[in-house]
Design a protein around this motif. Sequence first.
Motif, PDB file in Angstrom:
ATOM      1  N   UNK A 164      -5.690  -0.221  -3.612  1.00 23.56           N
ATOM      2  CA  UNK A 164      -4.876  -1.405  -3.311  1.00 23.56           C
ATOM      3  C   UNK A 164      -5.752  -2.647  -3.440  1.00 23.56           C
ATOM      4  N   UNK A 165      -6.243  -2.870  -4.629  1.00 21.24           N
ATOM      5  CA  UNK A 165      -7.245  -3.905  -4.881  1.00 21.24           C
ATOM      6  C   UNK A 165      -6.598  -5.247  -5.176  1.00 21.24           C
ATOM      7  N   UNK A 166      -7.410  -6.294  -5.119  1.00 21.57           N
ATOM      8  CA  UNK A 166      -6.928  -7.626  -5.476  1.00 21.57           C
ATOM      9  C   UNK A 166      -6.536  -7.674  -6.951  1.00 21.57           C
ATOM     10  N   UNK A 167      -7.228  -6.928  -7.788  1.00 19.35           N
ATOM     11  CA  UNK A 167      -6.885  -6.904  -9.207  1.00 19.35           C
ATOM     12  C   UNK A 167      -5.495  -6.340  -9.448  1.00 19.35           C
ATOM     13  N   UNK A 175       0.820  -1.211   0.000  1.00 14.12           N
ATOM     14  CA  UNK A 175       0.000   0.000   0.000  1.00 14.12           C
ATOM     15  C   UNK A 175       0.852   1.258   0.000  1.00 14.12           C
ATOM     16  N   UNK A 176       2.171   1.093  -0.145  1.00 18.42           N
ATOM     17  CA  UNK A 176       3.054   2.258  -0.042  1.00 18.42           C
ATOM     18  C   UNK A 176       2.843   3.250  -1.182  1.00 18.42           C
ATOM     19  N   UNK A 195       2.432   0.255   8.795  1.00 20.26           N
ATOM     20  CA  UNK A 195       1.599  -0.105   7.660  1.00 20.26           C
ATOM     21  C   UNK A 195       0.142   0.156   8.028  1.00 20.26           C
ATOM     22  N   UNK A 196      -0.738   0.181   7.034  1.00 22.19           N
ATOM     23  CA  UNK A 196      -2.147   0.338   7.334  1.00 22.19           C
ATOM     24  C   UNK A 196      -2.959   1.112   6.322  1.00 22.19           C
ATOM     25  N   UNK A 197      -2.307   1.882   5.434  1.00 21.37           N
ATOM     26  CA  UNK A 197      -3.083   2.677   4.486  1.00 21.37           C
ATOM     27  C   UNK A 197      -3.895   1.797   3.543  1.00 21.37           C
ATOM     28  N   UNK A 198      -3.395   0.596   3.237  1.00 21.84           N
ATOM     29  CA  UNK A 198      -4.160  -0.306   2.376  1.00 21.84           C
ATOM     30  C   UNK A 198      -5.418  -0.811   3.044  1.00 21.84           C
TER      31      UNK A 198
END
Length: 373
Positions: free
Chosen positions: A328-331, A126-127, A310-313
């Motif tokens: 930050x999707x699975x796709x 998610x960076x 971490x955590x923004x995702x």
Amino acid sequence: MTTSPSARIGIIGTGAVFPAYARGLAALPGLTVVRVADLDEERSRTAAAEWGIPAWGSAADLLADPGVDVVVNITTPAAHAALTDAALEAGKHVYVEKPLAVTTRDARRNIATAERTGRVLGGAPDTFLGSAAQTARAAVDAGLIGRPFAATSFVRSSRAQTWHPDPTFLFKPGGGPVLDWGPYHIAALVNLLGPITRVVGATANAELEIPVTAPDRRVERIDVEVATHATSILQFTSGVLATAVYSFDIWDTDLPHIEVYGTEGTLQIPDPNHFDAPVRLKRRTADEWTQLPPVLPLSRPDTGDAGIYRGLGVQDLVGHLAGDAHRASAGLALHVLDVLERLQDATLADGVADIMSSTQRPAPVRGVVPLAG
């Protein structure tokens, strides 16, 4: 005044990255960690006590808890896919540490499970949601380097054997520099330049046995089972060509983490493993590099160390549940894994490999201040 979307978070896994998630999630409004789990339940109890988390126990306990809305899966890569499926089947939304799974086959199964169960699946890294990556994205979008035509992406060794008590997983299937560090770089490049269509490359190993020198080590030596040096060329849908070198064997270098080259200048992007650091620009007509103003407030929550949380995702996933775009999707995570899987297996004899997946370039983060062209 608007309120942040809220969710009750359960974290599975209390390894080396756990403190970064516990610290980061505690600093984000609306996200409350209500339970932690680990294969070693005593470790989960210790983690809960240290971070003020009210409940602890096994993964089964966590998945059965109706008070958990979102599961954060930060187990070792080889455990990601099975645990993600179990969490989705239990009715939880899931955010997974990188990589989404060890193979694209497993990742596609996870995505199918999410679709069937009506749950949302997101994945690290998610960076690219942080200040540095969003500033670089704004610079590209504003045309500050003209038309991008090339890029470089470089990873040196994290030296995990000198500080991690048991980095064995980094040298086994699911590890290696391609799947360990590559996700940060490929996600950053896709955020900047869009999806990747073809790759060509080769891999090597400098050593087949790694001595572990960490002071609190639990193992002395590791047999290497994955490539520890990979060199490749990536072709983007846009036509941009990027040269990538991802290595556990290169100990030191002065090469930049990422640079993007355009018809009117060069953009230098800091370590994509972190959220915040200066982005530099040198235009074709300039004599000196300039530091771009950040387009987002710095995202680090407390000590000023850009790499300790971490955590923004997870916040992005919860925001999507409330109607925002899912960045930050699975796709995106699948596309990143697809590219990395090809790079990890690449040989010169194979020639060019087509990337079968694609993705949308993630939407800019809300609140980004555009840069003037």
